[in-house]
Write a protein that holds these residues in place. Structure first.
Motif, mmCIF file in Angstrom:
data_model
loop_
_atom_site.group_PDB
_atom_site.id
_atom_site.type_symbol
_atom_site.label_atom_id
_atom_site.label_comp_id
_atom_site.label_asym_id
_atom_site.label_seq_id
_atom_site.Cartn_x
_atom_site.Cartn_y
_atom_site.Cartn_z
ATOM 1 N N ARG A 126 0.952 -1.062 -0.059
ATOM 2 C CA ARG A 126 -0.026 0.126 -0.095
ATOM 3 C C ARG A 126 0.873 1.205 0.181
ATOM 4 N N LEU A 218 -1.264 -2.826 -8.266
ATOM 5 C CA LEU A 218 -1.745 -1.483 -7.908
ATOM 6 C C LEU A 218 -1.245 -0.429 -8.974
ATOM 7 N N VAL A 223 -6.330 -0.775 -12.561
ATOM 8 C CA VAL A 223 -6.548 -0.014 -11.327
ATOM 9 C C VAL A 223 -6.685 1.371 -11.291
ATOM 10 N N ARG A 224 -5.774 2.031 -12.243
ATOM 11 C CA ARG A 224 -5.983 3.431 -12.103
ATOM 12 C C ARG A 224 -7.435 3.844 -12.878
ATOM 13 N N ARG A 227 -9.786 3.375 -10.009
ATOM 14 C CA ARG A 227 -9.744 4.612 -9.164
ATOM 15 C C ARG A 227 -10.320 5.843 -9.598
ATOM 16 N N GLU A 233 -11.392 2.466 -2.051
ATOM 17 C CA GLU A 233 -9.977 1.982 -2.268
ATOM 18 C C GLU A 233 -10.098 0.325 -1.772
ATOM 19 N N VAL A 236 -10.994 -1.530 -4.736
ATOM 20 C CA VAL A 236 -9.759 -1.498 -5.913
ATOM 21 C C VAL A 236 -8.920 -2.545 -5.435
#
Length: 327
Positions: A126, A218, A223-224, A227, A233, A236
């Protein structure tokens, strides 16, 4: 139809691999130094040449190597793993009696390693440059540097002498027989140290692998996009990134399943855990070839089954594999 052909090919490959394992193990065991007849005679307090000849005839040790190999392969094909030289009972009965203890130890260690390793890897991914990420890397390095037997001995010293709050030997308290829930809790207490010893090194490996895989996931375009759509989150990470990051971890678990059994030999010996690892150790010392061959055969069978389960998990995790498309 394609699925049936694929299943048939997989079964044929597994059968061929098992046959190769049986033959190779038999030849390697026969090439090892030591004479089982002398070991058996030694357990009897010594024997004359006539008794030695009778022992060789009784266990088929007087036959040529090709004859012994053909006889053994034929018996294994019929499900007969032979008769133990030392324990004087069928090998299949010995293995079935010890298998539950080893399965409990291996599956507990594997569950601990996967859950703890994946959790630490996700936390470290993360914030790759944060304090938690560096702590995960430090734990991984320390875990990889500690051999299984050394970790077991250190835990044995700590919990046997310095802080005796957990049992350090056996699978249950034989002095106070228990039943039902009390028995389960007693076994769980005895399981803590062996499972921790066997699982620590894999926690270290899986956390590093999961951290690297999760960082790549990530930073991926999908994933972008997730988001950018405003998804929370946790969605995601948990739904989009995690499923793809799990594939390398599942691969590693499947490949290392056999190593868990190898590690169990050391762990069961250190903690006197009554499983296949301890039986393997005793069989090596006693030159009990039928028992050792039976254990190796069953271990190979379990590893092949673990690889098949790994293939099934691929299809559950990644829909592209189910559809036959490249990942």
């Amino acid at each position: 139809m394609t699925g049936l052909r694929r299943l048939g090919a997989t079964a044929a490959n597994a059968a061929g691999l098992l046959l190769a394992v049986v033959v190779l193990n038999f030849l390697l065991i026969q090439a090892a130094p030591g004479d089982p007849a002398q070991v058996i005679a030694g357990e009897m307090g010594g024997a004359s040449p006539e008794i030695m000849a009778e022992i060789r005839t009784r266990y088929g040790l007087d036959r040529s190597l090709p004859e012994q190999l053909a006889t053994y392969v034929g018996k294994v094909a019929r499900g007969d793993l032979g008769y133990s030289f030392f324990f004087n009972e069928p090998v299949s009965r010995l293995i079935l009696g010890r298998l539950p203890a080893t399965a409990l130890l291996v599956l507990s260690s594997l569950g601990l390693a996967v859950m703890a390793g994946a959790g630490l890897g996700i936390l470290g991914a993360r914030r790759p440059n944060g304090l938690v990420s560096h702590a995960v890397s430090l734990v991984a390095i320390a875990g990889n540097a500690a051999p299984v037997f050394w970790t077991g001995l250190m835990l044995l010293v700590v919990f046997a002498s310095l802080w005796p709050v957990l049992p350090v030997a056996g699978m249950e308290d034989v002095a106070t027989p228990r039943h039902g829930l009390a028995y389960g809790l007693d076994v769980a207490r005895h399981l803590v140290l062996p499972a921790l010893t066997l699982g620590i090194v894999y926690v270290a490996q899986y956390s590093r692998l999961m951290r690297a895989s999760m960082i790549d996931a990530l930073n991926a375009d999908y994933v972008r996009t997730a988001r950018a759509k405003g998804l929370p989150e946790r969605i995601v990470v948990g739904k989009h990134a995690l499923r793809n990051a799990l594939i390398p971890l599942v691969t590693m678990v499947g490949l290392q399943f056999g190593q868990l059994f190898a590690g169990a030999i050391l762990v069961e010996t250190v903690f006197a855990w009554p499983g296949l690892g301890r039986l393997t150790f005793d069989s090596i010392l006693r030159r009990d070839y039928p028992t050792l061959l039976g254990i190796l055969f069953c271990s190979a069978l379990l590893v092949i089954a673990a690889n098949l389960v790994t293939d099934l998990l691929y299809r559950l995790i990644d829909p592209r594999i189910r559809a036959g498309r490249p990942a």
